[in-house]
Enzyme design. Structure first.
Site, PDB file in Angstrom:
ATOM      1  N   CYS A  21      -0.672  -3.862   9.571  1.00  0.00           N
ATOM      2  CA  CYS A  21      -0.292  -2.564  10.142  1.00  0.00           C
ATOM      3  C   CYS A  21       0.420  -2.756  11.481  1.00  0.00           C
ATOM      4  O   CYS A  21       1.377  -2.060  11.798  1.00  0.00           O
ATOM      5  CB  CYS A  21      -1.513  -1.677  10.359  1.00  0.00           C
ATOM      6  N   CYS A  28       0.810  -1.209   0.000  1.00  0.00           N
ATOM      7  CA  CYS A  28       0.000   0.000   0.000  1.00  0.00           C
ATOM      8  C   CYS A  28       0.848   1.265   0.000  1.00  0.00           C
ATOM      9  O   CYS A  28       0.324   2.363  -0.154  1.00  0.00           O
ATOM     10  CB  CYS A  28      -0.936   0.007   1.213  1.00  0.00           C
TER      11      CYS A  28
END
Lengths: 206, 148
Positions: free
Chosen positions: B106, B37
């Site tokens: 994350c 990302c």
């Protein structure tokens, strides 16, 4: 024209990969890829089999969907690279993220650029034209640099695709492809941000 | 999928945002990223001479979960020894923030950032020690030269 459609279509659905499906090498050029896609799509288009038996119609529909997926995936060099990693290298993007040694210089550069972008965006909210003027050259240069780097990456991929087809050191080639794919994520993110931010300035600047 | 209250809290009021001087020998800097990302995360630790993390700062350019993970990580490492900080697992962050499966990466990023920052600090310290040894030997040689 009547063709034994089921017989023709069935193998297509059992073909293992998009490259085999379209009958193209990994390094296929854009024109050939598009031509092959159109040829096959014409043959398998559901409209052509509207009067066929139900089974044939289903197969035609599935084949068309498969062809569309294949074309969409292979058309863009980066999604083609990701597909190559998935299908031939058994590498998922997740593993890539875990195993790829992060390019420290690039990460540092991206970090600094994102910081400058944020400062610029805040300055714009505050109508701080001085800060905006100070940062504009850096950001504009970065945009040029990252756009070039992005194109270089795409160029590197076509070389790697050809190397893969030649069959030598496939593991090494796939590792390089993985590195390119990994780098691309950062460049794309920064470029999107840069383009979004600088476009506004260009339009107000006349 | 909506973010949990804790993620929203860290996202709206991130703790310890900022930077330390990355050239400070008492500071360890970890920069990590997610190629998928394009998120980048910088986590810095200020470490005392006896190996305790006195302060931590972060800057993250990414989604709410990435910001919340790094924000929470800076809170968790403060006051810990390096060993204790290295024992922090991404699952601790997942649990505390109630991250959904698609956002687990994350928390992995934040764990990696802690490890990278400590590794950076340790390599700096090692370099400094070898530099000190070098300086000492130079001083000795210098003294000999003056005496001569």
């Amino acid at each position: 024209m009547t063709i034994p459609v089921s017989a023709v279509l069935a193998p297509l659905l059992t073909t293992t990969g998009y490259f085999d499906l379209l009958g193209v090498p990994v390094a296929v050029d854009d024109a050939t890829l598009t031509r092959r896609f159109r040829e096959l799509s014409r043959i398998y288009h559901p409209d052509r089999h509207a009067n066929a038996d139900a089974e044939t119609q289903t197969v035609a529909l599935d084949a068309t969907a498969l062809l569309n997926d294949a074309y969409r995936t292979l058309h863009d060099p980066f999604t083609r690279a990701e597909y190559l990693l998935r299908s031939k290298g058994g590498v998922s993007l997740n593993d890539l993220q875990k195993n790829a040694k992060p390019p420290q210089d690039l990460l540092m550069q991206v970090m600094e650029l994102q910081e400058a972008l944020m400062e610029y965006q805040e300055a714009r909210l505050d109508d701080d034209t001085g800060t905006m003027r100070r940062l504009t050259p850096t950001l504009t240069e970065a945009r040029t640099e990252f756009t070039d780097a992005y194109e270089t990456l795409a160029g590197r991929l076509s070389g790697l695709f050809a190397a893969f087809d030649s069959g030598d050191d496939r593991a090494g080639v796939l590792a390089s492809v993985a590195e390119v794919v990994g780098t691309r994520g950062y460049l794309r993110r920064v470029l999107t941000n840069l383009n979004g931010t600088l476009t506004d300035t260009d339009s107000t600047g006349g | 999928m909506p973010y949990s209250d804790k993620v929203v809290d860290h996202y709206e009021n991130p703790r310890n945002v900022g930077s330390f001087d990355k050239n400070d020998v008492a500071v360890g800097t970890g920069i990590v990223g997610a190629p998928e990302c394009g998120d980048v995360m910088k986590l810095q630790l200020k470490i005392s001479a006896d190996g305790v993390i006195e302060d931590a700062k972060f800057k993250t350019f990414g989604c709410g979960s990435a910001i919340a993970s790094s924000s929470l990580a800076t809170e968790m490492v403060k006051g810990k020894t390096l060993e204790q900080a290295l024992a922090i697992r991404n699952t601790d962050l997942v649990q505390e923030l109630a991250l959904p499966p698609v956002k687990i990466h994350c928390s992995v990023l934040a764990e990696d950032a802690i490890k990278a920052a400590i590794a950076d600090y340790q390599s700096k310290q090692a370099k400094m020690k070898s530099a000190e040894t070098l300086v000492n030997s130079v001083e000795v040689t210098g003294a000999v030269a003056v005496a001569a």
